[in-house]
Design a protein around this motif. Structure first.
Motif, PDB file in Angstrom:
ATOM      1  N   GLY A 119       0.803  -1.225   0.000  1.00  0.00           N
ATOM      2  CA  GLY A 119       0.000   0.000   0.000  1.00  0.00           C
ATOM      3  C   GLY A 119       0.831   1.268   0.000  1.00  0.00           C
ATOM      4  O   GLY A 119       0.319   2.352  -0.335  1.00  0.00           O
TER       5      GLY A 119
ATOM      6  N   SER B 288       0.987   3.788  -2.924  1.00  0.00           N
ATOM      7  CA  SER B 288       0.002   4.856  -3.127  1.00  0.00           C
ATOM      8  C   SER B 288       0.416   6.169  -2.470  1.00  0.00           C
ATOM      9  O   SER B 288      -0.251   7.191  -2.665  1.00  0.00           O
ATOM     10  CB  SER B 288      -1.354   4.416  -2.548  1.00  0.00           C
ATOM     11  OG  SER B 288      -1.286   4.290  -1.127  1.00  0.00           O
TER      12      SER B 288
ATOM     13  N   HIS C 231      -2.114   3.583   3.981  1.00  0.00           N
ATOM     14  CA  HIS C 231      -1.513   2.511   3.174  1.00  0.00           C
ATOM     15  C   HIS C 231      -1.898   1.103   3.638  1.00  0.00           C
ATOM     16  O   HIS C 231      -2.008   0.202   2.796  1.00  0.00           O
ATOM     17  CB  HIS C 231       0.011   2.676   3.096  1.00  0.00           C
ATOM     18  CG  HIS C 231       0.767   2.110   4.246  1.00  0.00           C
ATOM     19  ND1 HIS C 231       1.076   2.830   5.376  1.00  0.00           N
ATOM     20  CD2 HIS C 231       1.301   0.876   4.445  1.00  0.00           C
ATOM     21  CE1 HIS C 231       1.768   2.077   6.209  1.00  0.00           C
ATOM     22  NE2 HIS C 231       1.925   0.883   5.680  1.00  0.00           N
TER      23      HIS C 231
ATOM     24  N   THR D 141      -4.859   0.127   4.655  1.00  0.00           N
ATOM     25  CA  THR D 141      -6.180  -0.101   4.070  1.00  0.00           C
ATOM     26  C   THR D 141      -6.075  -0.331   2.575  1.00  0.00           C
ATOM     27  O   THR D 141      -6.693  -1.250   2.020  1.00  0.00           O
ATOM     28  CB  THR D 141      -7.096   1.098   4.359  1.00  0.00           C
ATOM     29  OG1 THR D 141      -7.186   1.295   5.778  1.00  0.00           O
ATOM     30  CG2 THR D 141      -8.487   0.868   3.800  1.00  0.00           C
ATOM     31  N   VAL D 142      -5.264   0.493   1.899  1.00  0.00           N
ATOM     32  CA  VAL D 142      -5.088   0.349   0.449  1.00  0.00           C
ATOM     33  C   VAL D 142      -4.510  -1.020   0.120  1.00  0.00           C
ATOM     34  O   VAL D 142      -5.014  -1.755  -0.743  1.00  0.00           O
ATOM     35  CB  VAL D 142      -4.183   1.478  -0.090  1.00  0.00           C
ATOM     36  CG1 VAL D 142      -3.861   1.235  -1.558  1.00  0.00           C
ATOM     37  CG2 VAL D 142      -4.852   2.833   0.095  1.00  0.00           C
TER      38      VAL D 142
ATOM     39  N   HIS E 296      -7.005  -3.989   0.971  1.00  0.00           N
ATOM     40  CA  HIS E 296      -8.107  -4.132   0.016  1.00  0.00           C
ATOM     41  C   HIS E 296      -7.611  -4.683  -1.318  1.00  0.00           C
ATOM     42  O   HIS E 296      -8.279  -5.519  -1.940  1.00  0.00           O
ATOM     43  CB  HIS E 296      -8.788  -2.779  -0.196  1.00  0.00           C
ATOM     44  CG  HIS E 296      -9.640  -2.369   0.970  1.00  0.00           C
ATOM     45  ND1 HIS E 296     -10.237  -1.128   1.078  1.00  0.00           N
ATOM     46  CD2 HIS E 296     -10.005  -3.035   2.089  1.00  0.00           C
ATOM     47  CE1 HIS E 296     -10.930  -1.056   2.208  1.00  0.00           C
ATOM     48  NE2 HIS E 296     -10.783  -2.197   2.842  1.00  0.00           N
TER      49      HIS E 296
END
Length: 774
Positions: free
Chosen positions: A630, A633, A656, A658-659, A662
């Motif tokens: 993540g 990002s 990051h 969470t990104v 997921h």
């Protein structure tokens, strides 16, 4: 960068300028110009035999003066290696700080001193913080004759517990002798449930004419004592209390084997670690069969947990007095109450102990089994002749309750009983095994291998108990066939033999068995193997999503599909992160090695039993490098920023997990055959959660955080600390270990922290080997 400077004039009127280096030697004077004349100073300011802060104290008027920080460095209260890790400009500022309070506040903010150390320095008592090779960090509690501190070895940096004989007792030759007798007694006892003694010594007095300081050093064990554990969480479940006190009984059996009677077994002297291991401490009142230091008429021990015969004749007791303390401690663990509450004066308490009745567990918890109530009462019988004759016998009596689970309530559906298939051509052996398993298991019998194979094909079992010497199909061939015909998940297999040599049984594990046992076996030996195998089956089955079963489902090939897929994904994600500067070069190679080392060091009990299974550890090691995917990002300018992040940048960084979580979860849903990708998603989403619930993104607490994420969180922080960042220098290995073990309370799983501390040197070797390859 120079820490401080001094300017002055020589006796010839020349301008001089001296600078103090970070190591407190005096630099060569720099050439200066004064009134157009170029002059050169003397080479170095020296005292002749001492340097550093001592030189500063002997400097000419106007020269470098001692400051609080310089004094602490000179004395050793402040560690030189931690000081050298600070940025040069910070060292210069702290070294020049003349205000003691400001300097101490700054040092605490940098985690170079604890509050306890700072308070001692303010009180002018900094010398008390050093004892032999050890620095005292903070008080932990009080023992029978001394104060106990958290400390560390000044050179090895090993965290320890250090017990110091109190100043009030230090002048008493008899108590001093008892103090060191305790140290020698514990040093002889090498047992996993006894806190080990590592060192002992005597230091000179702090003040002229004062007593010498006497101390001994023990392992620093994480956790809380049994009394605090029960006070904080209430009475323990039967299986938990029985297991803890069984461990205590085994420790006492070892002490009694060496002729030592503890004489003060009580809940405050039983430490409980985060993974529910019991540790006995404080042998300060121990009686050795060959030595006696008890004065006639002196009451030895804590009245509420003291055997009646110890009240009358403390110098004549044997190991059965410790058995009484064991029972009284078990009473508290099960009920949350002291067995003999304090009340009235001491003589009244003693009288109640001598003539009162034995309290019963079921008076406070009537739902507990009657046989357990009887066991506790027997442990605390006033007549030592009616107690268990030894601590070893008490441990054996407690063993059946270690696997106890309360019966299902009326009308409630309890968990299904484990199904066990016993395959042996000897009907007496089958009957013996059935009797040992009792009503807690659904037991099925088969007289030979072919009969057993037919039963496996026709039904599902949790455990197979298989004999080697059978007609028609022996145990080895049977196990090979089971792998082919058993419906997934394949049951656990306990192999037994009365003829195959013990040294050959281990090779049978390569054929598919999960454990082996040699006939004839004792009930505790057999039952402990059965419980262990079924626990492994349940824990690993939950991870693999197959209900029960120690192996992955048959339609998943971990080596060919899951491991390869997740390894390629993790390697690619990590290489990208290395390219953008999110992680350091070589990170993708180091992280799996850290994971395997830590997984091997963790006690393989309870939820951590998954770390004993090679399939899970392999998936975990290969998935771990993808945990920061993540970070791709996060804008590169934010990653490389030297100063403090603003609110927008901070939120971008904290997003990051969470990104990444997921992204990997979507991949796992699209490719369910790649089991390891789901593990990688758990890690990515949870590796910034904290054990105390203050992490992000979801504020998970304790075991709510996936085990894989908890483990990778620790190893990734270690590697990050060892690598340079735009906002701080790289830390040394000892400093990184200190940050994780001692300076990050509540951040990591305490079981993992304890395991990490025991094998931290392996992490250093892994990091250095990676640096050499780069």
């Amino acid at each position: 960068m120079l820490c401080s400077g001094w300017r002055g004039r020589s006796r010839f009127g020349r301008a001089l300028e001296f600078s103090v280096r970070p190591d407190f030697s005096i630099a060569q004077p720099r050439r200066t110009k004064r009134r157009g004349a170029e002059v050169r100073g003397v080479n170095q300011l020296r005292n002749g035999t001492r340097s550093g802060p001592a030189d500063a104290r002997r400097a000419p008027p106007g020269g470098p003066q001692p400051t609080p920080v310089l004094d602490l460095l000179s004395s050793g209260v402040l560690l030189r290696e931690e000081w050298d890790e600070l940025p040069a400009e910070v060292r210069a500022e702290l070294a020049a700080q003349a205000d003691t309070n400001a300097a101490l506040t700054a040092l605490m903010g940098r985690h170079l001193l604890t509050r306890f150390q700072a308070d001692a320095v303010r009180a002018g008592d900094s010398a008390s913080l050093l004892l032999g090779h050890y620095r005292l960090l903070e008080p932990l509690g009080r023992g029978g004759m001394g104060l106990v501190y958290r400390a560390e070895h000044r050179h090895l940096r090993r965290p320890v517990a250090l017990k110091v004989l109190t100043e009030r007792h230090a002048g008493d030759a008899r108590l001093s002798s008892r103090f060191f007798l305790e140290a020698r007694a514990v040093a002889r006892l090498q047992h996993p449930n006894i806190v080990s003694c590592l060192d002992a010594g005597r230091e000179g007095p702090l003040r002229p004419g004062g007593p010498a300081r006497e101390y001994y050093v023990m392992d620093l064990v994480p956790g809380a004592d049994l009394q605090a554990t029960v006070a904080g969480g209430g009475p323990l479940p039967v299986h938990r209390a029985a297991d803890l006190l069984r461990q205590v009984a085994e420790a006492l059996a070892e002490a009694h084997r060496h002729g030592l009677v503890h004489r003060d077994i009580k809940p405050p002297n039983i430490l409980v670690t985060p993974d529910w291991k019991a540790k006995v401490l404080d042998f300060g009142l121990a009686r050795h069969s060959a030595q006696e230091l008890t004065e006639p008429g002196v009451l030895i021990g804590s009245v509420g947990y003291m055997a009646p015969e110890q009240v009358e004749h403390p110098s004549r007791v044997d190991g059965r007095a410790d058995v009484f303390g064991l029972g009284a401690s078990l009473f508290l663990a099960l009920t949350g109450r002291d067995p003999f509450p304090a009340g009235g004066d001491l003589m009244a308490m003693v009288a109640r102990r001598l003539h009162g009745t034995v309290p019963r567990v079921r008076e406070h918890r009537p739902e507990l089994p009657a046989e357990l109530d009887a066991l506790v009462a027997k442990l605390m019988d006033p007549d030592p002749g009616r107690r268990f004759p030894s601590a070893a016998a008490a441990a054996a009596a407690l063993l059946p309750f270690v696997s106890y689970r309360p019966p299902a309530r009326a009308g409630a559906a309890g968990p299904p009983r484990p199904r066990v298939l016993v395959i042996d051509d000897d009907p007496d052996v089958r009957a013996y095994v059935r009797a040992l398993l009792g009503d807690g298991y659904e037991c099925v019998e088969a007289a030979d291998g072919r009969d057993g194979l037919g039963r496996v094909e026709g039904g599902r079992f949790d455990l197979l108990v298989v004999d080697q010497e059978m007609p028609r199909l022996d145990g080895s061939k049977f196990i090979a066939r089971v792998q082919q015909v058993a419906a997934p998940p394949v049951p656990m297999i306990l192999y037994m033999s009365g003829r195959v040599p013990t040294e050959s049984l281990g090779g049978l594990l390569l054929g598919g068995a999960d454990d082996f046992i040699r006939k004839p076996f004792t009930p505790p030996e057999f039952l402990s193997r059965v419980r262990g195998l079924l626990a492994r089956r349940g824990e690993l089955g939950r991870h693999h999503g197959s209900g029960t079963g120690s192996r992955p489902p048959a339609d998943v090939a971990p080596d060919a599909t899951a491991s390869t897929a997740v390894a390629l994904l993790a390697q690619g994600a990590c290489r990208l992160a290395e390219e953008v500067g999110a992680v350091d070069r070589g990170y993708h190679a180091r992280i799996p090695q850290y994971v395997r080392a830590l997984a091997a060091a963790v006690p393989h009990t309870g939820a951590y039993v998954r770390l004993s299974h090679p399939v899970f550890v392999d998936l975990l090691a290969k998935a771990a490098p993808a945990h920061d995917v993540g970070m791709l990002s996060v804008p590169p300018d934010t990653l490389s920023k030297r100063g403090r992040l603003d609110e927008t940048e901070r939120l971008a960084v904290q997003a990051h997990p969470t990104v990444g979580g997921h992204l990997l979860a979507r991949l796992a849903a699209a490719h369910p055959e790649a089991v390891g990708v789901a593990v990688a998603a758990d890690i990515a989403k949870g590796h910034h959660e904290r054990w105390d619930g203050t992490g992000y993104p979801d504020g998970l607490r304790g075991e709510q955080i996936p085990l894989a994420a908890r483990l990778v969180a620790l190893v990734s922080v270690y590697d990050a600390l060892r690598c340079r960042r735009p906002y701080r220098p790289a830390l040394s290995h000892p400093r990184a270990v200190r940050v994780i073990v001692a300076e990050s309370p509540g951040q990591f799983d305490p079981v993992l922290v304890y395991a990490f501390g025991s094998i931290a040197d392996q992490f250093d070797r892994i990091f250095l080997a990676g640096a050499e390859r780069l």
